[in-house]
Every structure is written in C-alpha cells, then in structure tokens.
Design an enzyme around this catalytic site. Structure first.
Site, PDB file in Angstrom:
ATOM      1  CB  CYS A 166      -0.902   0.005   1.236  1.00  0.00           C
ATOM      2  SG  CYS A 166      -1.841  -1.531   1.458  1.00  0.00           S
ATOM      3  NE  ARG A 177      -7.262  -3.839   1.793  1.00  0.00           N
ATOM      4  CZ  ARG A 177      -8.298  -4.649   1.994  1.00  0.00           C
ATOM      5  NH1 ARG A 177      -9.529  -4.186   1.887  1.00  0.00           N
ATOM      6  NH2 ARG A 177      -8.104  -5.919   2.297  1.00  0.00           N
ATOM      7  CB  ALA A 180      -7.294  -5.587  -1.633  1.00  0.00           C
ATOM      8  CG  LEU A 203      -2.539 -11.410   2.422  1.00  0.00           C
ATOM      9  CD1 LEU A 203      -1.634 -11.422   3.643  1.00  0.00           C
ATOM     10  CD2 LEU A 203      -2.669 -12.810   1.842  1.00  0.00           C
ATOM     11  CG  ASP A 252      -0.323  -8.800   6.360  1.00  0.00           C
ATOM     12  OD1 ASP A 252      -1.384  -8.289   5.943  1.00  0.00           O
ATOM     13  OD2 ASP A 252       0.788  -8.499   5.886  1.00  0.00           O
TER      14      ASP A 252
END
Length: 621
Positions: A2, A49, A51, A53, A100
C-alpha cells in the site's frame, strides 16, 4: 502492499483533513483499492490500499485495535502471519479479519516492539499508541519497503514516497553531498539522506519512536545481520538446507488472495524462483504459473533464449515485452516521477515495462530474484574482492588460483575489469585518483578516501565485505528501483532471496560454497542441478534485465547532451568547459547519471521554487 502517510503538528495544533488526503492522493497508484484517514489530536494517518490478503472491508486502513488504543497505517506483507496468528490465538487474542495487518497490531500489544524480531516479510508502518501518546514506526530488516520523513521542528511528516513530503518544505533543494557521492562512487540511497535536502529515510532494520507531546524522535537499529553458524556441515548438508530454506521462502511468498506471477530474466536467480514456484503453484491453482520477460533484441543483452528454456522446462505461461530507445524517451518523465531520485542505467525501463505488463494482465503480485547476488557473491566484483581479500591476508597462492579461475571463465574485458576492481580495493589512494579523474568535470570534489579506506578494511573479512555490500552498497538502490517500479503499476513485488533466514544462512556459508572453481553462486547452481536445464544452472554469463545503454544513448545523443548542459543544478557544480570536452568519452553509466540528474531536477523543480507543486505527469492506475 500500500501507500502510507502521516502528519504530526506541534501540539495543540490539529492537522487539516485536506493535508492528509493530499498526501494519500499523491500515492493513489500504490493503492487503487481503497483509501482511509484518521485524525486524533495532533496526529493524522492516511492510507491507500492494494488488497492482496482478505479483500473484504475488514482489511481497511488505518486499522484500529484493542478498543481503539492502537491505530496503524501499514505497507508490506508479513508472510508468516498465519503462524503468528495461531500463536496469538492460543494467547487469547481475537481477530476480526484474515489480514496480516491485524496480526501486527496484536503482536505489538503482546510482544511490544520486539514483535519485529518475529516477523518474516517486508514492511514499513506507523503505529499510534493513544495511551502512551507515541507513534512507533519501523522498516523491515533490509529496507524492501520505503519510509521517508521530514522533521522541521513544527511539522513531522512521513510517507511511502518523497513527493508526499515536498509540499511541507520551505524550498525543494538538492542534498549536494548525496549528489556528489552519486557522481563519484555510484552510491544511491547511501545512509539516511536522500537526494532532497531535508528529506530523510528511516534506514533498513531501524525503528523510530515519535513523542506526540514534545515532537521528539528517537531512532535506533533493531536488527543486526549475523551469519548462521554452519561449522562442520558437509557440502551435501549445506545444499539440502539451502534448498529447504529457498523453497520455504518461495512457498510463503505465494500466500495471496489474488494471482501471483514472476519476473524471468533467464538468469540463474529468477529461473530458480520460476522453477520452484511453478511446481508449488500447481498445488494451489489450476492455472499455469505466469512468467514475464523483457527482451532487448540486441545479441549482447538479450536473454530471451535462456528464459524460453526455463518456460519450456517448467511449463510456464510466458509474457514478453520489448522496450525501445523511443520508449525510454517517451517515458523518462514517468520513470523519474515514480523513482523520485536519479538512477544510472536504462535497465530501469526494462523492469518498469515488466511491471506494466503484469498490471495489464491483472497479476498484482510478482516474485523477483533480487538478493541472491549479494548473499552468494554472485557479481564479478565479488570475485575481484575475493582476490583482493587473499592478497590483503598474504594468501598469495589462493589469490593466484582465484585469478586463474577468472581467466578461464571470463572474457578479456571482464578480466581487466576484475583486475581494476581488485586494485582499487587494495589501494584506496589509487582508487581515489581514478574516481577523481573519471569525474574531473566536478568543480568541488569531496574527500572520498574515508569511504575507500573502509572498503579496504572490509575485504580483510569476506563476511564483513558481504555485510557492507548488502546493507550499504547494493540493496538501498536496487530495492528502491524494485519498489518504485512495481508500485507505479500497483504491483506487489516479493523477493524470496531476501527472506532473512536465507540471507543469514548464506552469510554463514564458507566462501567455497559461494565461489568454487570459478563458479559464483556455486551452492545455488548445485541445488538447482536437475531442476533447471544445465544451460541455465551452469550458465557463465549474467545480464539480468539489461538494457542496450550505448545504443540507446547513441540514438538520442543530441537530446541527452542538451539536457545535461542546460541543467542549472549541474552547471552550479561542474566545470562546463571540461564537461564538454569529456562528454563524448564518458562511459554509458556516467552519461546516464548526468542525464537523469538533469531530468530529475527539471521534473521536481529542484532549486527553482520556494514552494512545491506536483508535476503534471500522467500516472497509470
């Protein structure tokens, strides 16, 4: 993967939402899947972000935890998050997502800052502790993910990219010492300074606390690269353990909720990853594993025939791209805008085009082979350093043997290059004279002897030399290229050879496991024999995503020279008469340095403006 941003004002001032939004909007290319902002008292955190996970809204950032005590903005991947999550579940922690990110928050609550020692991955994050009124920032062990910051006394700001911070500076100016080191020693990203005056980087393996009440910062290292103790292990044991670690590193880096592919140059490192990853990928996906190759079309630099052999042997889906000199001219503004600092080779474009191809084919995660050369002494200058090492220690028969092995393997030009490298390492004063004469057009040259002397001291111990290579001479620039090129197209680049377990194991290997009978990266070649075609595993040449630099420069000779000679930053530091005389004779890399510095200064209005505004550069989203 990110883009992060943060802003702390001197209390009791409160940041404006428009400021943190502007910072995150500038790195929208790093995170096309969402954005978020959080303002608490005198601190603001922002996030873009990508994406990878848990693609749901549960992965939104900035993410809070522990009834809102902690808030994090985070860039990277913790590959062993599944194992850490299980440990934390057994300790009584609860989770609302499969990310995570949430694991980092729980790990920090449980282990404090020592949680960093348990992470296997790449990261740059800032974690707000509202109870302690502090911000905890950290960057991964080797600096795969970037973290830049400024501290003016009134404002502390950080981000994933330099462009997010320039608007807070009174003037955009060059850090002259960094620029001179770039010209003289080819150092990029050396130490904490960037090419911009006032913009610093949190160094690899470092952590930072920021006190929100006082604005005071404290920066300390948390990671010390130490070799694994391998005394007494046989060749077969070392090969087996090395291969196990490499397979584990690749397996962890295939964890993803989106498609994964790999860069494939045709060299040993990327081919090893492609071979192992394709085999593992078949166990988790019905699709063929995808490899992407940049082709030059020039016999001296084109490796496509080697890549084709790996594609056939591993049954890969193969995508290729063929950049041209015209592409470099059309894209150099975009390249510089995303790289943010000067660079010294057109090979940047080759990697850039690979990342663009991955985005076009909707492959958001790519494995890449960075790190094997540094950890296994894979560069020819490493072999030259070994010759110098033996000479420095009085082991002349070993030096002669190593030199004979180089003569048997390398061309005359490479032999001469090796001899010059060995000599420069052994005799700092001669090296100083060479570097000074090579850059004789610079008006005021700094004293580089201390750097050259430290390199002379390092070759007394090959592990110290290798540690210096990893931490100071090679990784800072290579990892910057990787991150900026990949994130320009919202691609997460994962580097199995930089799994810290594998790096520490490689550092602990005896030199004979890395260089033997003239073969560099010997243990990797042995480990991959039978899994790769012999034409790859025991290939002599090494190029990577090399670019035909000289051909490109010749095709754009007039434009390049005009750009160099018209740059105000360069004209303030050079003897123009000497440069005009030397310019036609300069090496390709020297000429690229001058050209890209000139383009960089123009793109970012360096030294021209008292306030910064983002340049009008088209970015691919």
């Amino acid at each position: 993967m990110c883009g992060i941003a943060g802003l702390i004002l001197k209390p009791p001032d409160r940041p404006e939402e428009a400021d943190i939004r502007r910072m995150t909007d500038l790195v929208a290319h790093r995170g096309p899947d969402g954005s978020g902002h959080c303002i608490w008292k005198n601190v603001a955190l922002g996030h873009r972000r990508l994406a990878i996970l848990d693609l749901s809204e549960a992965g939104h950032q900035p993410m809070s935890y522990a009834d809102g005590r902690y808030v994090i903005t985070y860039n990277g991947e913790i590959y062993n998050y599944i194992e850490l999550r299980e440990q934390l579940l057994r300790a009584g922690y609860m989770f609302q997502s499969q990310t995570d990110t949430e694991v980092i928050l729980a790990a920090f609550d449980f282990w404090g800052e020592k949680c960093l020692e348990r992470f296997n991955g790449m990261w740059a994050f800032a974690l707000l502790d509202k109870q302690e009124h502090k911000l905890f920032c950290a960057r991964d062990r080797f600096g795969i993910k970037p973290f830049y910051f400024i501290d003016t006394g009134q404002i502390f700001a950080f981000g994933s990219e330099i462009k997010q911070l320039l608007g807070f500076l009174p003037k955009v100016d060059v850090h002259r010492e960094t620029l001179l080191s770039f010209f003289l020693l080819s150092c990029e990203g050396f130490g904490r300074h960037t090419f911009f005056e006032g913009v610093e980087r949190l160094r690899a393996g470092h952590k930072m606390w920021v006190d929100l009440r006082t604005g005071r910062t404290e920066v300390n290292p948390y990671y010390d690269l130490k070799p694994t103790d391998l005394d007494g292990a046989s060749d077969s044991e070392l090969q087996g353990r090395y291969l196990d670690l490499l397979e584990s590193a690749i397996c962890m880096r295939l964890r993803s909720d989106v498609p994964v592919g790999t860069c494939l140059s045709g060299g040993l490192d990327s081919s090893s990853i492609a071979s192992i990853a394709s085999e593992q990928y078949r166990g988790i996906s019905s699709d063929r594993f995808t490899a992407i190759t940049a082709i030059t079309g020039e016999p001296e630099t084109d490796e496509s025939r080697f890549a084709a052999a790996v594609v056939q042997a591993s049954n890969l889906r193969w995508l290729t791209v063929k950049p041209t000199a015209q592409d470099l001219c059309k894209l150099d503004d975009q390249l510089i805008y995303h790289q943010e600092e000067p660079f010294a080779s057109g090979s940047i474009l080759m990697q850039y085009e690979v990342m663009k191809t991955a985005r076009m084919h909707r492959i958001p995660v790519l494995l890449d082979g960075q790190g094997a050369d540094e950890s296994l002494l894979g560069y020819l200058p490493c072999q030259a350093a070994l010759v110098a090492h033996y000479v420095a220690r009085g082991q002349y028969s070993s030096a002669v043997r190593t030199w004979r092995e180089i003569r048997n393997q390398e061309s005359w030009n490479k032999q001469l290059e090796t001899l010059m490298t060995s000599t420069s390492l052994l005799f700092p004063h001669l090296a100083n004279l060479y570097y000074s004469r090579r850059s004789g057009f610079i008006q005021s040259r700094p004293n580089i002897l201390p750097v050259l002397r430290s390199r002379r001291e390092a070759i007394e111990d090959m592990r110290l030399y290798q540690t210096t290579l990893i931490q100071e001479m090679s990784f800072p620039s290579l990892l910057r290229y990787e991150d900026k090129n990949s994130m320009a197209f919202s691609i997460e680049a994962r580097l199995p050879f930089l799994d810290y377990r594998l790096v520490e194991f490689s550092l602990g290997l005896p030199v004979t496991a890395k260089i033997r009978n003239g073969w560099r990266k010997w243990i990797l070649r042995k480990a991959m024999t039978g899994r790769l075609p012999d034409s790859i595993a025991w290939r002599k040449g090494k190029l990577g995503f090399a670019a035909p630099d000289r051909q490109w420069q010749e095709s754009e000779k007039d434009r390049i020279e005009t750009e160099i000679l018209s740059c105000d930053i360069l004209r303030s530091m050079i003897d123009e008469k000497k440069l005009r005389a030397m310019l036609p004779k300069l090496g390709a890399w020297q000429k690229w340095r001058l050209y890209f510095v000139a383009r960089w200064a123009r793109t970012f209005q360096v030294g021209e403006r008292t306030t910064y505004s983002a340049p009008a550069v088209e970015c691919i989203r």
